[in-house]
Every structure is written in structure tokens, then in C-alpha cells.
Motif scaffolding. Structure first.
Motif, PDB file in Angstrom:
ATOM      1  N   GLU A  70      -5.051  21.902 -56.711  1.00 53.84           N
ATOM      2  CA  GLU A  70      -5.284  22.824 -57.819  1.00 53.84           C
ATOM      3  C   GLU A  70      -5.744  24.195 -57.313  1.00 53.84           C
ATOM      4  N   LYS A  71      -6.697  24.090 -56.335  1.00 54.49           N
ATOM      5  CA  LYS A  71      -7.233  25.346 -55.762  1.00 54.49           C
ATOM      6  C   LYS A  71      -6.139  26.129 -55.050  1.00 54.49           C
ATOM      7  N   LEU A  72      -5.288  25.387 -54.330  1.00 56.30           N
ATOM      8  CA  LEU A  72      -4.196  26.038 -53.583  1.00 56.30           C
ATOM      9  C   LEU A  72      -3.196  26.696 -54.535  1.00 56.30           C
ATOM     10  N   ARG A  80      -0.889  31.499 -56.918  1.00 56.04           N
ATOM     11  CA  ARG A  80      -0.552  32.263 -58.129  1.00 56.04           C
ATOM     12  C   ARG A  80      -1.293  33.600 -58.161  1.00 56.04           C
ATOM     13  N   GLN A  81      -2.522  33.542 -57.744  1.00 56.53           N
ATOM     14  CA  GLN A  81      -3.347  34.753 -57.690  1.00 56.53           C
ATOM     15  C   GLN A  81      -2.758  35.755 -56.694  1.00 56.53           C
ATOM     16  N   LEU A  82      -2.255  35.199 -55.601  1.00 52.27           N
ATOM     17  CA  LEU A  82      -1.667  36.034 -54.527  1.00 52.27           C
ATOM     18  C   LEU A  82      -0.424  36.800 -55.036  1.00 52.27           C
ATOM     19  N   ALA A  83       0.358  36.109 -55.847  1.00 55.27           N
ATOM     20  CA  ALA A  83       1.567  36.748 -56.375  1.00 55.27           C
ATOM     21  C   ALA A  83       1.237  37.904 -57.328  1.00 55.27           C
TER      22      ALA A  83
END
Lengths: 151, 154
Positions: free
Chosen positions: A10-12, A17-20
Motif C-alpha cells: 500500500e505504501k509503495l 502514485r505520489q511520484l507521478a
């Protein structure tokens, strides 16, 4: 363990998603450096290929008058065609003495030739025979009035 | 009944009457035409004259060429060549030749042709004479003297 794994996934996923969503900042200096490096490399390769395959063109300097040579040659060729395609004899048949004009002296010359029995070719009236009629025809042409003579 | 008379009508009538009167009273001036004969003389200057071609053009006077006749020498007795379209005009080209022997050709001044003309008496007649060709026997070109003289009235 399973729970840890689940949390990790989940964290990954969240992190990816945050990175994108985030825009990665590349400093312009670095960007220029990279682009410059690629360009240099590319140019070097391209120039090497060019040097290998295409021989350098020989530059020939043409003077101003030399540019007119093709035109002059064309005119010369056209004039030659016209000159050689004209009838073999443009001289009037009536110009018996060959002085370039038709006057009474041509009629006189033809009359003398007929009288002496010499071979004559001045069939001026085109009836197939050279006789007294041709003499009269030449004389008639000689005394014809030009446009400027009439009033 | 009194007739109205506008100034314009009056003017037209006066002018019309004046023109009519002028036509009736004007002296009848009519140009008198006269006939004359001009003789063409050629002097071949001791060379036998075998052929000639001359252009005659009236340079002044109201002239009409009406006929052409031959000369006095037997070699040029017949009328010279000329185009009929020259008749009634003021320009003509005359040409003649003879194929007789040199002995039978004129070597001195001789009348080779004559032209009959009609002209206005009121104007002086003047001709331009141009030798276009002349030759002796065998077609050798020569430079004879030309003269166009009015024949005296008989």
C-alpha cells in the motif's frame, strides 16, 4: 507477516502514485549540459559520415559574361536552323541578271538569252515555258508602282 | 392672328437667307485644266542605248498622266512598258529595251517616249525625273542624261 506485506504494498503504491504527481525539477544548467553533450556527439557522428560518403563539391567561379554562353549558343543554333531550312534560292526568278533587283535590265537580259538560244530558267509566269511572255512579265513587274508611288 | 417670333428663329432665318444669297451671288470659280505633251529625251553619251527605266513623278501642280507614246528612234518606236494603273495618277515608270545590234541603237540624244498630261492651268507643273536603270548592249549599265521637255503647242 502478511499484514506487513500488505502495508508495504500500500505504501509503495501510494509512493509511486505520489511520484507521478510530482514534477521532478532538473536544473536548466544540467539540462543544457545533457543536450549539449548529445548534440556534440551527434554532430561528430554526422560529420564523420558526411566526410566519408559525400566528396566535397568543387566550386567553380563563373564570370558574368560566361553566364550568357548558353543563351548565345541557343540563339546561334536557332539562327542556323532558320538559315539552313530556308529555300535553296531565295532570289527572285525574275532577277535574271542577279543584281538583287527586278528591273528592265532583267527583261532585257532574258530577251537576249531567248534571242541567242541560250538555255534559260526564268519561268516567271510559271506556265512551264520560258518565252516572250516571261519577258513581258518581268518588264511589267519592273514598272509596277509601289505603295508610296501612288497618289 | 399675331405670330410670335422668337429671337432664335429670327437668327436662323437670317443666316439661312444669307447663305442662300451667297451661293447665288458667288462668282463661279472653276479651275481650268489644260493638256500638254512632255517628251522624254535620253542622251546615252556616245554609248548605244539598249534599255532604260525611268520614274517620272509630278512634284508640283495638279497633274494627271493620261497616256504614253513611244519615241522617235526606230529602236524605241513602240510605247514603253508602264502599268495602266499609273494612268490618271501623277507618277509613272517607263521602261523599254531593244535587242537589235549596237549599230541600230541610238548613241545621241533621242526622244524615247512621250507622256500626255492634264493639269491645272493655275499651277506650275514640275516633274522629278529619276533614272532607275539604263544599259547598253550585253546589259552593261550606263549613266545617260535625261530630259523631260514640254512639247511646243502647234
Amino acid at each position: 507477516m502478511n499484514e506487513d506485506n500488505k502495508n508495504f504494498e500500500e505504501k509503495l503504491g501510494k509512493a509511486i502514485r505520489q511520484l507521478a504527481k510530482e514534477t521532478i525539477f532538473v536544473p536548466p544548467a544540467k539540462d543544457d549540459e545533457i543536450v549539449g553533450g548529445i548534440r556534440k556527439r551527434f554532430d561528430r557522428q554526422f560529420l564523420n559520415k558526411k566526410k566519408e560518403k559525400i566528396p566535397a563539391k568543387k566550386i567553380v567561379r563563373v564570370s558574368r559574361w560566361q553566364r550568357w554562353i548558353p543563351l548565345a549558343a541557343s540563339i546561334l543554333v536557332a539562327a542556323s536552323i532558320l538559315y539552313f531550312s530556308r529555300p535553296a534560292s531565295s532570289r527572285s526568278v525574275a532577277d535574271v541578271n542577279g543584281d538583287g533587283k527586278v528591273d528592265v535590265l532583267d527583261a532585257f537580259a532574258l530577251a537576249n538569252q531567248l534571242k541567242s538560244g541560250a538555255s534559260v530558267s526564268a519561268d516567271v509566269n510559271g506556265d512551264g515555258v520560258v518565252d516572250e511572255k516571261d519577258v513581258r512579265e518581268i518588264a511589267a513587274r519592273a514598272v509596277r508602282l509601289e505603295e508610296g508611288d501612288r497618289s | 392672328m399675331k405670330r410670335s417670333f422668337s429671337p432664335l428663329e429670327a437668327l436662323i432665318e437670317v443666316v439661312g437667307f444669307a447663305i442662300l444669297l451667297a451661293c447665288l451671288l458667288a462668282p463661279r470659280v472653276q479651275a481650268q485644266s489644260r493638256f500638254a505633251i512632255y517628251d522624254l529625251f535620253i542622251d546615252p553619251q556616245a554609248e548605244p542605248l539598249a534599255a532604260y527605266q525611268v520614274k517620272i513623278k509630278a512634284s508640283s501642280g495638279h497633274v494627271k498622266i493620261i497616256s504614253v507614246e513611244g519615241g522617235e528612234h526606230p529602236a524605241f518606236k513602240a510605247a514603253p512598258y508602264f502599268v495602266p494603273t499609273a494612268i490618271q495618277k501623277e507618277t509613272i515608270k517607263l521602261a523599254a529595251f531593244s535587242t537589235v545590234t549596237a549599230k541600230e541603237l541610238p548613241e545621241q540624244q533621242t526622244r524615247v517616249a512621250s507622256i500626255h498630261i492634264q493639269f491645272d492651268e493655275s499651277e506650275a507643273v514640275k516633274f522629278d525625273l529619276k533614272l532607275q536603270a539604263a544599259a547598253t548592249v550585253n546589259g552593261r549599265p550606263i549613266e545617260p542624261r535625261l530630259r523631260l521637255v514640254e512639247r511646243a503647242q502647234e
